[in-house]
Design an enzyme around this catalytic site. Structure first.
Site, PDB file in Angstrom:
ATOM      1  CD  GLU A   5      -2.669   0.992   2.321  1.00 45.40           C
ATOM      2  OE1 GLU A   5      -3.826   2.026   2.954  1.00 45.40           O
ATOM      3  OE2 GLU A   5      -2.507   0.503   3.553  1.00 45.40           O
TER       4      GLU A   5
ATOM      5  CD  GLU B  34      -8.004   2.156   5.424  1.00 41.18           C
ATOM      6  OE1 GLU B  34      -6.975   1.371   6.237  1.00 41.18           O
ATOM      7  OE2 GLU B  34      -7.762   2.509   4.497  1.00 41.18           O
TER       8      GLU B  34
END
Length: 270
Positions: A149, A244
């Site tokens: 990520e 998120e």
């Protein structure tokens, strides 16, 4: 339509962590994801069992789980490339894959780690290569993917763009090592999201969303998330979309932007 999964490490934080899966189910979702949900990289069997039970009893799928990443609240962003923390990382890999085997988890997030004093970038990258190869092999045993990520807001974190993450994946060479396309982080770092989707969808293992600025729910900022999710679908992305984000109001209104009939997948098959 996107399949949404709720990140219960950033949402429902007013509740103890073991009560959050039930709260997600009560809000209409049937899938959740978590950052590392334990205090230590090697929690006790009782702690692991309690976590698995909380997800299973809520009737949810655990779609994603981070490996241990250090003290996130203190600024740590992963153990993958951190000299001296390899044993902790591998302990968490074994725990996470074990949990994944019990709950059907398909994605594990390996936060790369900040650059640290006393080690060169080359030394850290070599360590990361070894750790990621081992983690990918462990995940492959249950048919799962490890994702890398790019992050924003962490000045010593070296993966900022999709290309940064994919260069690491190419260096490791594991077939189940992919990109986590967090549209919020990529946008904040200046990426052209349309170009990322056009060029890299085949290598995206997971997607997460929040609006920018603010990292709040869709519709509170300037990212055209509906357009990008439609483009991902058209480009062949079939995975989950992780919610998120930090609610801009209290948690009771955190999902008002998403109609109840679009929150879960079970309704589609009823």
């Amino acid at each position: 339509m996107p399949r949404y999964t709720v990140n219960c490490s950033i949402l429902f934080t007013e509740l103890p962590i073991l009560l959050r899966p039930a709260a997600a189910a009560a809000a209409g979702f049937d899938a959740v994801e978590f950052w590392w949900p334990f205090q230590d990289a090697a929690p006790s069997d009782a702690e692991v069992d309690a976590f698995v039970t909380a997800v299973a009893d809520a009737g949810l799928t655990l779609t994603g789980l981070n490996f241990a990443a250090g003290e996130m609240a203190s600024g740590d962003r992963g153990l993958v490339s951190w000299p001296g923390r390899g044993a902790e990382f591998q302990d968490s890999v074994a725990i996470a894959v074990g949990i994944g085997g019990r709950l059907g988890t398909g994605v594990f997030n390996a936060l790369y780690g900040n650059r640290v004093d006393g080690a060169s970038p080359e030394e850290q990258d070599e360590l990361a290569t070894q750790n990621l190869a081992a983690a990918s092999a462990a995940a492959a045993e249950i048919g799962a993917t490890v994702v890398l990520e790019p992050l924003s807001g962490a000045s010593r974190y070296p993966l900022l763009t999709a290309a940064d993450a994919l260069a690491v994946a190419d260096r490791v060479g594991a077939p189940n090592l992919a990109l986590l396309a967090d549209l919020y982080h990529l946008a904040v770092n200046g990426e052209d999201l349309a170009e990322v989707i056009d060029r890299h969808t085949a290598r995206i293992g997971h997607v997460q969303i929040a609006d920018a600025p603010g990292r709040h729910e869709p519709g509170t900022g300037r990212i055209p998330l509906d357009r990008h999710l439609t483009a991902l679908d058209a480009a062949g992305y079939t995975g989950w979309v992780g919610l998120e984000y930090l609610p801009s109001t209290d948690s009771s209104a955190a999902f008002e932007w998403l109609p109840p009939e679009l929150r879960g997948t079970r309704k589609e098959h009823a």
